[in-house]
Design a protein around this motif. Sequence first.
Motif, PDB file in Angstrom:
ATOM      1  N   GLN A 173     -30.055   6.620  -1.099  1.00 27.23           N
ATOM      2  CA  GLN A 173     -31.084   6.726  -2.144  1.00 27.23           C
ATOM      3  C   GLN A 173     -30.590   6.138  -3.464  1.00 27.23           C
ATOM      4  N   ILE A 174     -29.282   6.236  -3.702  1.00 22.59           N
ATOM      5  CA  ILE A 174     -28.736   5.634  -4.920  1.00 22.59           C
ATOM      6  C   ILE A 174     -28.655   4.116  -4.764  1.00 22.59           C
ATOM      7  N   GLN A 175     -28.403   3.698  -3.547  1.00 19.49           N
ATOM      8  CA  GLN A 175     -28.244   2.256  -3.298  1.00 19.49           C
ATOM      9  C   GLN A 175     -29.516   1.447  -3.533  1.00 19.49           C
ATOM     10  N   ILE A 176     -30.670   2.105  -3.557  1.00 19.48           N
ATOM     11  CA  ILE A 176     -31.891   1.333  -3.829  1.00 19.48           C
ATOM     12  C   ILE A 176     -31.928   0.833  -5.277  1.00 19.48           C
ATOM     13  N   CYS A 177     -31.032   1.350  -6.124  1.00 20.10           N
ATOM     14  CA  CYS A 177     -30.945   0.852  -7.505  1.00 20.10           C
ATOM     15  C   CYS A 177     -30.145  -0.435  -7.586  1.00 20.10           C
ATOM     16  N   ARG A 178     -29.607  -0.905  -6.448  1.00 20.18           N
ATOM     17  CA  ARG A 178     -28.903  -2.183  -6.358  1.00 20.18           C
ATOM     18  C   ARG A 178     -27.669  -2.248  -7.254  1.00 20.18           C
ATOM     19  N   ALA A 179     -26.935  -1.157  -7.330  1.00 22.79           N
ATOM     20  CA  ALA A 179     -25.722  -1.171  -8.149  1.00 22.79           C
ATOM     21  C   ALA A 179     -24.497  -1.535  -7.315  1.00 22.79           C
ATOM     22  N   GLY A 180     -24.706  -1.933  -6.073  1.00 22.56           N
ATOM     23  CA  GLY A 180     -23.598  -2.387  -5.232  1.00 22.56           C
ATOM     24  C   GLY A 180     -22.567  -1.303  -4.979  1.00 22.56           C
ATOM     25  N   TYR A 181     -21.284  -1.710  -5.022  1.00 24.61           N
ATOM     26  CA  TYR A 181     -20.228  -0.747  -4.707  1.00 24.61           C
ATOM     27  C   TYR A 181     -20.116   0.370  -5.741  1.00 24.61           C
ATOM     28  N   ARG A 182     -20.784   0.205  -6.891  1.00 31.82           N
ATOM     29  CA  ARG A 182     -20.747   1.256  -7.911  1.00 31.82           C
ATOM     30  C   ARG A 182     -21.590   2.466  -7.493  1.00 31.82           C
ATOM     31  N   CYS A 183     -22.476   2.266  -6.517  1.00 32.34           N
ATOM     32  CA  CYS A 183     -23.305   3.385  -6.038  1.00 32.34           C
ATOM     33  C   CYS A 183     -22.427   4.513  -5.515  1.00 32.34           C
ATOM     34  N   GLY A 184     -21.357   4.145  -4.812  1.00 28.13           N
ATOM     35  CA  GLY A 184     -20.432   5.154  -4.298  1.00 28.13           C
ATOM     36  C   GLY A 184     -19.776   5.922  -5.430  1.00 28.13           C
ATOM     37  N   TYR A 185     -19.424   5.213  -6.515  1.00 28.06           N
ATOM     38  CA  TYR A 185     -18.823   5.869  -7.686  1.00 28.06           C
ATOM     39  C   TYR A 185     -19.804   6.890  -8.272  1.00 28.06           C
ATOM     40  N   ILE A 186     -21.054   6.442  -8.422  1.00 25.83           N
ATOM     41  CA  ILE A 186     -22.078   7.289  -9.040  1.00 25.83           C
ATOM     42  C   ILE A 186     -22.317   8.530  -8.184  1.00 25.83           C
TER      43      ILE A 186
END
Length: 294
Positions: A173-186
């Motif tokens: 669900q966070i990955q739909i924001c297209r933040a790439g590998y930073r999604c895992g950090y978030i």
Amino acid sequence: MKYKGYEINTIEEGIEIEEIRDFDPVHTFECGQCFRWRREPDGSYTGVVRGKVANAGYIDGRLVIRNVTFEDFQNIWFDYFDLGRDYGLVKKAIVTDDIMKEAVEYGNGIRLLRQEPWETLISFIVSSNNRIPRIMKIIEDMSGYYGKELEYDGKIFHAFPDAGSLAACSLEQIQICRAGYRCGYIHKAAAQIEQGAFSLKKLAELDTDEARKYLLQLYGVGNKVADCMLLYSGIKYDVFPTDVWVKRVMEELYFKREASFKEIQQFAAVKFGEYAGIAQQYLFYYAREHRIGI
DNA sequence: TTGCAGGGGTCAA
DNA sequence: TTGACCCCTGCA
């Protein structure tokens, strides 16, 4: 009416502040410290802060903040715009040479916004190895998907989602924001904070070095993001966030040679002291606009 | 139109 | 200390 040295008028659209010093909206909103203020055709800026939408701009020499009550001003905006600080004194403290003198004159009216710590943390995690327009889009998308809906001037805006809202999201669900590998950090940071394993409130109780070390525990937070988070949320002003740009600028303006990150940070701490972070902001803005360090 | 380098950094080896 | 990394943009 008077409030902490400012003359505030309540008007139909919001409030206006007379004779405000050291506040230039362009320099303040476009110096790279924030990602949610957008310029309107009339030159004013509209942004979302702590679940409120506001518009700020000058009319006849008065700063007009629309969609804001006097109570909001006391509770949110006075602090957010750092209006309790005399930037004249800050400038005096950091101008110790001709370089800073010019940078401060050029960036006259930059104020360091005291942004919400959680939003600041996530914004600067997203900023890593990324460019400003894309950072803005990711933050906007994240707010659009998971933040509370707000309305102003017939348009829909969204608050930045709180830690609980993002912690409730799956990684997908966070990955739909297209933040790439930073999604895992978030995703991980949200969980650590929501579960109480990490407290952003604690940062203010620690000294600067301790606060920085504490932040490094968060996955996705390194030295640069930690310093940005501390500075742009108004928790610590004696940090000197040093990214590749600031590094190049410092090398060109001061060192006249290559210098390590550590060396630059030590130099800044000695030279600019308690307001090193504000000095960094003037320098960075000056250098970026003059294409120094490219 | 397609292809490739590189970005306001962090993590892991 | 070095390379990979997700996604996007700029530029051959």
